[in-house]
Design an enzyme around this catalytic site. Structure first.
Site, mmCIF file in Angstrom:
data_model
loop_
_atom_site.group_PDB
_atom_site.id
_atom_site.type_symbol
_atom_site.label_atom_id
_atom_site.label_comp_id
_atom_site.label_asym_id
_atom_site.label_seq_id
_atom_site.Cartn_x
_atom_site.Cartn_y
_atom_site.Cartn_z
ATOM 1 C CG ASP A 143 -48.875 -39.328 2.962
ATOM 2 O OD1 ASP A 143 -49.411 -38.147 2.963
ATOM 3 O OD2 ASP A 143 -48.755 -40.572 1.818
HETATM 4 C C1 BGC Z 1 -50.165 -45.251 3.856
HETATM 5 C C2 BGC Z 1 -48.954 -44.183 3.814
HETATM 6 C C3 BGC Z 1 -49.060 -44.200 2.882
HETATM 7 C C4 BGC Z 1 -50.731 -43.532 2.227
HETATM 8 C C5 BGC Z 1 -50.619 -43.581 1.265
HETATM 9 C C6 BGC Z 1 -51.371 -45.100 4.299
HETATM 10 O O1 BGC Z 1 -52.006 -45.853 3.821
HETATM 11 O O2 BGC Z 1 -49.478 -45.791 5.541
HETATM 12 O O3 BGC Z 1 -47.583 -44.474 4.244
HETATM 13 O O4 BGC Z 1 -48.027 -42.906 2.034
HETATM 14 O O5 BGC Z 1 -51.705 -44.179 2.547
HETATM 15 O O6 BGC Z 1 -51.500 -44.136 0.152
HETATM 16 C C1 NOJ Z 2 -45.857 -43.512 2.167
HETATM 17 C C2 NOJ Z 2 -46.183 -42.098 0.960
HETATM 18 O O1 NOJ Z 2 -45.789 -42.638 0.069
HETATM 19 C C3 NOJ Z 2 -45.303 -41.000 1.679
HETATM 20 O O2 NOJ Z 2 -45.365 -40.398 0.809
HETATM 21 C C4 NOJ Z 2 -44.891 -40.229 3.193
HETATM 22 O O3 NOJ Z 2 -44.601 -39.588 3.078
HETATM 23 C C5 NOJ Z 2 -45.262 -41.808 4.108
HETATM 24 N N1 NOJ Z 2 -45.634 -42.719 3.333
HETATM 25 C C6 NOJ Z 2 -45.298 -41.389 5.477
HETATM 26 O O4 NOJ Z 2 -46.507 -41.504 5.572
#
Ligand code: BGC
Ligand code: NOJ
Length: 811
Positions: free
Chosen positions: A484
């Site tokens: 993400d």
């Molecule tokens: C986080 C991710 C997460 C994303 C979604 C980011 O700040 O690092 O792990 O999936 O937010 O909201």
């Molecule tokens: C947390 C999110 O829930 C997931 O959708 C994502 O793949 C991982 N972070 C990696 O960024």
């Protein structure tokens, strides 16, 4: 090394031996609609179905002291005030123990010869948190005990509750009847639900107004009503409604008494809301209270809960000779899979329940670890997820559990999302053989007028990737893929702007090797589903699409020692030896090797060797290295984290099992297990350093470059749960549901030599005995079923349920 607890395997409990754990160590009570998060000191909160919209009790994240708010029981024993869970009073206890079990939590505290034990659960089939509190006088003299219960109600909408004070300080309303306190804020207008908090005994007094109970400027640690031993009998009107009962009783030496407290959620039909003007219809509450009036009723429900879990955990069971492996595979990993299935990424001690609801990709992956437990619920979930897909195959990234509508604020554009649906549906059909799901009519964007078969949804998913390729013939990344934070079209320089939703620059260029791996990996299953559905032509076209993608990867995705991660919006490489920082990423190594890409070219082996060489550490495999030390406009959020945390070089546990599975593809049993062990909670040695619960996976462990290397964060709600269960149960132990039956294909470490497993599959039970002489590699796998050797290790699915004896030898 400081220890805070241990596993009690026979009881299937984690036992916490001191209350001051590095962070609150919680449990999830409830597995259907009513949920309570409960910490080892009694902190936490409850909600019905949706932690944002129907929050029953209030909780304060980011508060000091931490973990403020919960269901508390205050004891005033002759002027000495304490709480059995230590918090919030924090009086020194003579004994303390918390046992987190499957769907229940038991907290025991003892002081000055008075022992208090609370057992809390959300009974199966009931929308309530039910707690049995037992007080026992272990001293030689009679004790006059004064007991105060406490919960603080949330005014339903958790977001509004924590922000819109000009309104909500004036809306709170309650009713009190006997020992039951009814929280009915907003019931007069558009809500037809209320909460009830009651005890099964007459009360001496009560409070429903927080300030009356606590006293001005006092906290949960020093409620005036408790310290002065006098309930105010306050009736909340606006401000902060609470529920508190006071019970006074005498305990002779050796005597004990139990009470049952119930916090319930009730709904009324629109035309039966009131029994008199502004007097709520309490019939549903009374029904609930009647069901838990006696200890016998409580004990029966407790037993039913245990039996429910016995049933679920009997589906997959292993005795491997390694107790740490067994307890994870048999109990805790599966338990966490249930929790992630229920919660997706909505409510934990790191997810506020307000932000994210159900994730399209998250929930699709969570199913991989849940499928075998309750396939019928997985089926429903898949349909809900698919209903948030758009007609062009793209999808809402998240949806709200209550409404099941796509989350408009976050929107779409994560180009991995569509493909995860195929992974989920394929896993469902492999587990159950039920191809009727493919014909299920499912709307797009919840619009019934544009419903199509599930198979058509999958077709649009698959073709979304085919139709969105970039200059190298690789999939366009969009806002981001699984990672993400790799926001290659974001280019955000405005503080506070969301990395997740900003696309200042739609390059049409940035490409993802990860999505390429997903595409190749899911192609065969997609083709098979097409064939099951009668789409021969579509199925026949798949190999060419798959091959084109593989070719693009081999041609443009190989960096010499490992696979590239992506091409950015300028067409520059990401995750290459040419890069100054972020030279190698874990995701493409895992996913491309799992998909079998580059196996015969020797790339796969090299890629995994590089993972070991560059990314492996004591606490697991880092997501990439070296981490970014400055903000890269063209990379986005990934470079916003200080080096070593989260997606910037942390050990992002979710993708470690991909390496386990990739090692298994190459037949490396010792290496697969070595990766598995490094992030596995039951192998943690330093609980203080690890910080979060040592019985469940956390999303992230700080990587080697972080000041707090080895410290975990974001426990519970992570795709790690599903993927590690998948990797352990299918990759290492090798019990794989396939379209045509159960495939036995283990890849074991040398030290596991003699294993017994049970797997229930499509109504049949397989008792499996494995002997491993392969010395840490996969070796040659031979399988017999009921005495007959079968080629290829695939046990054809039974037409009628049966019991089978299976032997497996690895040489
Ligand atoms: C986080 C991710 C997460 C994303 C979604 C980011 O700040 O690092 O792990 O999936 O937010 O909201
Ligand atoms: C947390 C999110 O829930 C997931 O959708 C994502 O793949 C991982 N972070 C990696 O960024």
């Amino acid at each position: 090394m400081e220890q805070y607890g241990y596993f009690d395997d026979a009881a299937r409990e984690y036992v916490i031996t001191r209350p001051d754990t590095p962070s609150p160590w919680i449990n999830y009570l409830g597995c259907e609609a009513f949920f309570t998060l409960m910490s080892n000191t009694g902190g936490g909160y409850s909600f019905y179905k949706d932690a944002r919209m129907l929050r029953i009790t209030r909780y304060r994240y980011n508060n000091v002291p931490t973990d403020a708010g919960g269901q508390y029981f205050y004891i005033n024993d002759g002027g000495s005030v304490w709480t059995p869970g230590w918090m919030p009073v924090r009086a020194k206890l003579d004994a303390y123990e918390c046992r987190h079990g499957l769907g229940y939590t038991r907290i025991m505290g003892e002081k000055d010869g008075l022992k208090a034990c609370q057992v809390s659960m959300v009974p199966f089939g009931s929308d309530a948190l039910v707690t049995k509190l037992t007080l026992e006088n272990k001293s030689g003299a009679a004790k006059d005990v004064s007991l105060f219960s406490f919960v603080e109600f949330c005014l339903w909408n958790a977001q509004d509750d924590s922000t819109n004070f000009q309104r909500n300080f004036s809306t709170g309303e309650v009713e009190i009847e006997g020992s039951a306190i009814y929280h009915k804020t907003e019931y007069r207008e558009r809500r037809n639900h209320y909460a009830v908090y009651a005890v099964n005994a007459p009360v001496q007094g009560f409070d429903t107004d927080r300030d009356s109970f606590l006293g001005a400027y006092r906290g949960f640690d020093s409620p005036a009503a408790v310290f002065e031993d006098r309930s105010r009998n306050s009736v909340a009107s606006g401000w902060a409604p609470i529920g508190s009962h006071n019970l006074k009783f005498t305990l002779a030496p050796g005597e004990s008494r139990s009470f049952i407290f119930l916090l319930g959620y009730c709904e009324n039909p629109q035309d039966q809301k009131f029994v008199a003007p502004n007097v709520i219809n309490k019939a549903p509450a009374k029904k609930l209270l009647d069901a838990f009036k006696t200890e016998a009723q409580f004990d029966a429900a407790f037993k039913a809960l245990a039996e429910y879990w016995d049933g679920l955990l009997s589906i997959y069971h292993v005795s491997s000779g390694d107790e740490k492996l067994d307890r994870m595979v048999n109990v805790w990993n599966q338990y966490q899979c249930m929790v992630t299935f229920n919660m997706s990424r909505s409510a934990s001690y790191f997810e506020s329940g307000i932000g994210r609801g159900m994730g399209f990709r998250d929930s699709s992956q969570d199913l991989l670890g849940f499928m075998h437990l309750i396939p019928s619920r997985a089926r429903e979930r898949l349909i809900d997820i698919a209903a948030t897909q758009f007609q062009d195959g793209s999808a809402y990234h998240q949806y709200q559990p209550l409404t099941k509508r796509g989350n408009f604020e976050v929107g779409s554009g994560f180009n991995d999302d569509p493909l995860w649906l195929i992974f989920g549906v394929a896993a469902y059909v492999k587990e159950t053989g039920d191809i009727s799901i493919l014909s299920e009519n499912v709307p797009f964007d919840n619009d019934e007028t544009v419903a199509e078969s599930m198979m058509e949804h999958l077709r649009r998913s698959y073709h979304y990737t085919i139709d969105h390729k970039g200059p190298h013939g690789l999939p366009l990344i969009g806002r981001a893929d699984w990672n993400d934070c790799l926001n290659l079209n974001c280019f955000s320089s405005t503080p506070g702007e969301s990395f997740q939703t900003t696309a200042n620059f739609e390059s049409g260029v940035a490409e993802s090797l990860f999505i390429a791996g997903m595409f190749v990996g899911v192609s065969d299953d997609y083709a098979r589903l097409c064939r099951e559905f009668g789409w021969q032509e579509e199925a026949d076209a798949v190999p060419a699409h798959k091959q084109a993608m593989e070719q693009a990867v081999l041609r443009h995705g190989w960096d010499g020692e490992w696979y590239l991660r992506a091409y950015d919006a300028y067409g520059h490489k990401v995750g290459s030896n040419e890069c100054e920082e972020g030279k190698i990423y874990i995701e493409p190594q895992g996913f491309l090797v799992m998909a079998g890409v580059g196996v015969k070219e020797g790339y796969a082996q090299k890629a995994l060797d590089s993972v070991r060489k560059h990314l492996l550490s004591e606490h697991g495999v880092a997501i990439h290295t070296p981490p970014y030390t400055r903000y890269h406009l063209e990379l986005g959020e990934i470079s916003s984290y200080p080096p070593g945390y989260k997606e910037n070089g942390g050990i992002f546990c979710h993708n470690n099992p991909w390496i386990v599975l990739a090692e298994a593809v190459l037949g490396h049993g010792d290496r697969a297990f070595d990766i598995y062990r490094r992030t596995c909670p039951s192998y943690i040695t330093d609980q203080k350093l690890h910080h979060t619960e040592p019985y469940v996976y956390s999303q992230m462990v700080a990587g080697p470059y972080a000041p707090r290397f080895g410290q975990a964060k974001n426990s519970w709600l992570t795709g790690t749960a599903a993927w590690t269960f998948y990797a352990a149960s299918q990759g290492i132990l090798g019990i794989k549901p396939e379209f045509d039956g159960l495939k036995i294909d283990p890849c074991l470490p040398a030290f596991l030599t003699d294993l017994k497993l049970t797997r229930k599959f499509r109504g049949s039970t397989y008792s499996i005995h494995m002997l491993n002489r392969a010395g840490g590699e996969k070796g040659r796998v031979r399988v017999t079923v009921d005495g007959r050797e079968i080629g290829g290790g695939l046990i054809p699915a039974d037409k009628a349920p049966a019991a089978h004896e299976v032997t497996v030898t690895l040489e």
